[in-house]
Design an enzyme around this catalytic site. Structure first.
Site: not given
Ligand SMILES: *[C@@H]1O[C@H](CO)[C@@H](O)[C@H](O)[C@H]1NC(C)=O
Ligand SMILES: *[C@@H]1O[C@H](CO)[C@@H](O)[C@H](O)[C@H]1NC(C)=O
Ligand SMILES: *[C@@H]1O[C@H](CO)[C@@H](O)[C@H](O)[C@H]1NC(C)=O
Ligand SMILES: *[C@@H]1O[C@H](CO)[C@@H](O)[C@H](O)[C@H]1NC(C)=O
Ligand SMILES: *[C@@H]1O[C@H](CO)[C@@H](O)[C@H](O)[C@H]1NC(C)=O
Length: 393
Positions: A218, A241
């Site tokens: 993430d 991310h």
């Protein structure tokens, strides 16, 4: 000659009388409290006892974890402590129970609350998150999981040369803190492992993160409401991310994000590079004074993003104009490649257009081709070379 010996003698007396500050430090070795570094004996109680001793000490105190593998359940290190100089020095590896069900519904594996002057140095934390990731991937009824290291309501914290592996949820959370210095941290979790953000910060002031590497499923670093005076430098991200301010606008009324500097970063194969995002809700908040300076993008899906219509999976989003005002954001000296045609995406609020957005010396290609940009509701300028060209509407 006699005089010289006299001086040396005097010196020796002084050395004997005044112990150096390091020998004045009290050290609590967790082995003395019954911890076993054999990987199988639960050492939770020993660690908590060592903490209680350190916390009750006056003056500089050290908790020492020698080499070895220590099996640990949830550990809550609570203040307020008498000592405002506690070092947790780890030479070993702390390991969570392999079955995520053992930590059960606890929200954190290691947590520090209401402490002042704590340094966490060295060591590895292996949260054994893979069985929980598998559960989540199967879509069955799984708990959220525990954050590996959460620091709340604390001041003067250092985290140095820590390796965080396989977190169930976030690797590190800094919430409600002042003066936090993170140097040389590595956070590693599998690509696509859900919500394994490297470092999440919120409601905190004067946080510095340097020389760190995040390879997760993430966000590399996520920056929540109430973050001010944040400095990030020499950080490498990917997979994951990227670095993100947001998601903001989750609550009706939120504290703003102010004065954030992100310098000299590298992104390798991340979904986003440098991003600001808010939900498409009327909730009020703001982002003000952000400098993204010096970034290399290697095969990043979308290197530069402001998204005020954030709505993952297009679920439960009211599609309102975002109430979060974004202003004074600089993107400077950013180059590299995107893996999607849109290398720069600015999708700002119709009610509160982004203002004071400045791009300077940005050069992004879509693989080997020209990249494109999208831009709506932005007031700003482009200086020097800016590629792709930005045309806003
Ligand atoms: C930190 O302080 C806030 C505000 O006092 C409080 O709401 C929160 O519960 C505290 N956090 C923890 C983990 O105790
Ligand atoms: C972080 O980088 C700075 C500047 O290069 C350096 O002085 C410092 O020693 C580094 N810290 C670590 C832990 O490598
Ligand atoms: C943050 O750092 C600044 C500059 O070093 C200092 O003046 C300020 O007091 C700090 N704020 C807090 C809340 O500690
Ligand atoms: C912004 O934050 C930096 C630390 O990241 C600090 O040195 C500086 O003083 C802050 N600026 C203002 C105006 O508060
Ligand atoms: C980061 O800093 C180093 C040393 O100052 C420099 O060589 C490198 O190009 C910088 N990288 C980025 C992405 O700005």
């Amino acid at each position: 000659m006699a005089k010289l010996f006299g001086y040396i003698f005097l010196l020796m007396i002084l050395v004997l009388l005044y112990p150096s500050s390091s020998s004045a430090m009290t050290t609590y070795n967790v082995l003395r409290f019954g911890a076993k570094g054999n990987g199988v004996t639960d050492s939770t109680r020993a660690f908590i006892s060592a903490w209680a001793a350190a916390c009750a000490s006056t003056g500089p105190t050290r908790i020492y974890v020698p080499k070895g593998r220590y099996l640990l359940g949830s550990l809550a290190f609570k203040g307020d402590c008498k000592s405002s100089d506690i070092t947790l020095r780890i030479d070993g590896t702390l390991i969570a129970p392999a079955e995520y069900g053992v930590l059960g519904q606890v929200k954190n594996w290691l947590s520090f609350d209401r402490v002042n002057g704590v340094s966490i140095i060295g060591g590895a934390l292996d949260a054994k998150g893979s069985s929980l990731w598998a559960c989540k991937a199967a879509g069955t009824n799984c708990p959220d999981g525990a954050t590996t290291l959460r620091i709340t309501n604390s001041t003067n914290i250092k985290i140095n040369r820590l390796l965080s592996l396989n977190s169930q949820l976030y690797h590190i959370v800094i919430d409600g803190c002042q003066n936090v210095y993170v140097d040389g941290v590595k956070a590693i979790a599998a690509d696509q492992s859900p919500n394994t953000d490297g470092i999440h910060i919120e409601e905190s002031t004067n946080v510095t993160i340097v020389n760190s590497t995040m390879k997760t499923g993430d966000d590399c670093i996520s920056i929540g409401p109430g973050t001010t005076n944040l400095w990030i430098e020499r950080v490498t991200c990917g997979p994951g991310h990227g670095i993100s301010i947001g998601s903001l606008g989750q609550e009706i009324e939120e504290d703003g994000v102010q004065n954030v500097t992100v310098k000299n970063t590298t992104f390798i194969g991340t979904q986003n590079g440098l991003r600001i995002k808010s939900w498409a809700r009327t909730s009020r908040g703001f982002v003000q004074g952000v400098k993204f300076i010096g970034a290399l993008m290697y095969y990043v899906q979308t290197p530069i993003v402001i998204d005020q219509n954030y709505c993952p999976h297009n679920l439960n989003c009211p599609s309102q104009a975002s109430g979060v005002q974004i202003s004074d954001v600089i993107f400077q000296d950013i180059r590299g490649t995107s893996t999607s045609p849109i290398a720069i995406k600015f999708d700002c609020s119709t009610k509160f257009p982004c203002k004071g957005i400045k791009l300077q010396n940005v050069n992004l290609k879509y693989l080997k081709r020209e990249a494109q940009s999208l831009c709506t509701n932005v007031i700003g300028v482009a200086l020097g070379l800016v590629k792709p060209i930005i045309v806003c509407n």
